[in-house]
Design a protein around this motif. Structure first.
Motif, PDB file in Angstrom:
ATOM      1  N   HIS A 240       0.817  -1.220   0.000  1.00  0.00           N
ATOM      2  CA  HIS A 240       0.000   0.000   0.000  1.00  0.00           C
ATOM      3  C   HIS A 240       0.850   1.270   0.000  1.00  0.00           C
ATOM      4  CE1 HIS A 240      -3.981  -1.849   0.670  1.00  0.00           C
ATOM      5  NE2 HIS A 240      -3.299  -2.774   1.321  1.00  0.00           N
TER       6      HIS A 240
ATOM      7  N   SER B 194      -7.528   4.907  -0.871  1.00  0.00           N
ATOM      8  CA  SER B 194      -7.469   4.749   0.579  1.00  0.00           C
ATOM      9  C   SER B 194      -8.648   3.865   0.978  1.00  0.00           C
ATOM     10  CB  SER B 194      -7.506   6.114   1.269  1.00  0.00           C
ATOM     11  OG  SER B 194      -7.462   5.977   2.669  1.00  0.00           O
TER      12      SER B 194
ATOM     13  N   LYS C 109      -3.646   2.878   5.022  1.00  0.00           N
ATOM     14  CA  LYS C 109      -4.601   3.713   4.296  1.00  0.00           C
ATOM     15  C   LYS C 109      -4.610   5.155   4.811  1.00  0.00           C
ATOM     16  CE  LYS C 109      -6.130   0.880   1.196  1.00  0.00           C
ATOM     17  NZ  LYS C 109      -5.620   1.068  -0.198  1.00  0.00           N
TER      18      LYS C 109
END
Length: 245
Positions: A106, A133, A150
Motif C-alpha cells: 500500500h 485509501s 490507508k
C-alpha cells in the motif's frame, strides 16, 4: 481529452479492473498492472490495453514496468495506485511479516510507482495521481496494519498535491466504504459470516441502503482524472454511501 496513458495498479480484478475499464471508456490508453502478468491479461484484452506484471513494492520491478509502458503505450501521465492486500488480525496476533507486507504494497508501492511516473508528468506539464485509501483509515478493528497504511496514503496524497501542483499535476484520494469484492469476501470468511448475510448486514448500516459496487469507485476515479478536475487537488473523497463510515 488528449491522448493520455494511464497505469492502474492491482487491476486484474475488482476495483482496479473496473477503473481500468472506465478510464479506457474515457478515451485513455491503459496499462493494467498486477503482480502476475497472466492475471492482468483478461482485463487488458477486454479494453485493448497492456498487461504488465510487477511487484509494486520492488523498486527495480516498478522502474522496469514504467519503462515498458512508456515504450509500448507512451509516457504515462495518469497513475491510479490501487494495488492492495489485507493481512487482518487483532494487534496481539499480528506478525511483523503481515505488518510489513501490507505496508509494502500500500505505502511503499504507492511511493515507488509515483516516483517512477511523476517524471513523465513533470515533462508533460500535466498529470493526475489518484490513490486508493479506505474508510478503514479512520480505524477498524482487526486491521491495524491496513488502517495505518490507508491513513498514510492520505497523508502521502496531500504531500504530493503540495509538491507537484506547480507542474500541473493533481493528486487526490478515493476512500471506499463497503464494496462488494474479493477482498471483502475474504473479510467475511475471516470473521466466519456467510457472505450474503454479511452483505445484507453491511448494507443495512449504510444510509443509501445498498452495498457499494466497484463501478462506484471507478466513477470517482474518473472524475479526478478528468481534464475538468484540474482545480481539485489534495482531496480525500469517501465513497461510502453516506457520511457515516
Amino acid at each position: 481529452m488528449p491522448d493520455r496513458v494511464a497505469i492502474v495498479t492491482g487491476a486484474a480484478r475488482g476495483i482496479g479492473a473496473a477503473t481500468a475499464q472506465r478510464l479506457a471508456q474515457d478515451g485513455l490508453r491503459v496499462a493494467v498492472l498486477d503482480l502476475e502478468e497472466s492475471a492482468a491479461e483478461s482485463t487488458a484484452d477486454a479494453i485493448g490495453g497492456l498487461a504488465i506484471g510487477a511487484d509494486v513494492s520492488d523498486a527495480a520491478a516498478v522502474d522496469a514496468a514504467v519503462a515498458r509502458v512508456t515504450k509500448e503505450l507512451g509516457a504515462p501521465t495518469v497513475l491510479v495506485n490501487n494495488a492492495g492486500i489485507t493481512r487482518d488480525n487483532l494487534l496481539f496476533k499480528m506478525s511483523e511479516v503481515d505488518w510489513d507486507a501490507v505496508m509494502g504494497v500500500h505505502l511503499k508501492g504507492a511511493f515507488l510507482m509515483t516516483r517512477a511516473v511523476q517524471k513523465h508528468m513533470v515533462d508533460a506539464g500535466w498529470g493526475r495521481i489518484v490513490n486508493l485509501s479506505s474508510t478503514s483509515a479512520l480505524g477498524n478493528r482487526g486491521q491495524a496494519n491496513y488502517s495505518t497504511a490507508k491513513a498514510g496514503v492520505q497523508g502521502f496524497t496531500k504531500t504530493l498535491a503540495l509538491e507537484l501542483g506547480r507542474f500541473g499535476i493533481t493528486a487526490n484520494c478515493v476512500a471506499p466504504g463497503f464494496i462488494v469484492s474479493d477482498m471483502t469476501k475474504a473479510t467475511a470468511e475471516r470473521i466466519g459470516v456467510e457472505w450474503d448475510q454479511y452483505v445484507r448486514d453491511r448494507a443495512a448500516a449504510i444510509p443509501v441502503q445498498r452495498a457499494g459496487q466497484v463501478e462506484d469507485i471507478a466513477n470517482a476515479v474518473s472524475f479526478f482524472v478528468d481534464e475538468r478536475a484540474g482545480f481539485v487537488s489534495g482531496q480525500v473523497i469517501y465513497v461510502a454511501g453516506g457520511p457515516k463510515v
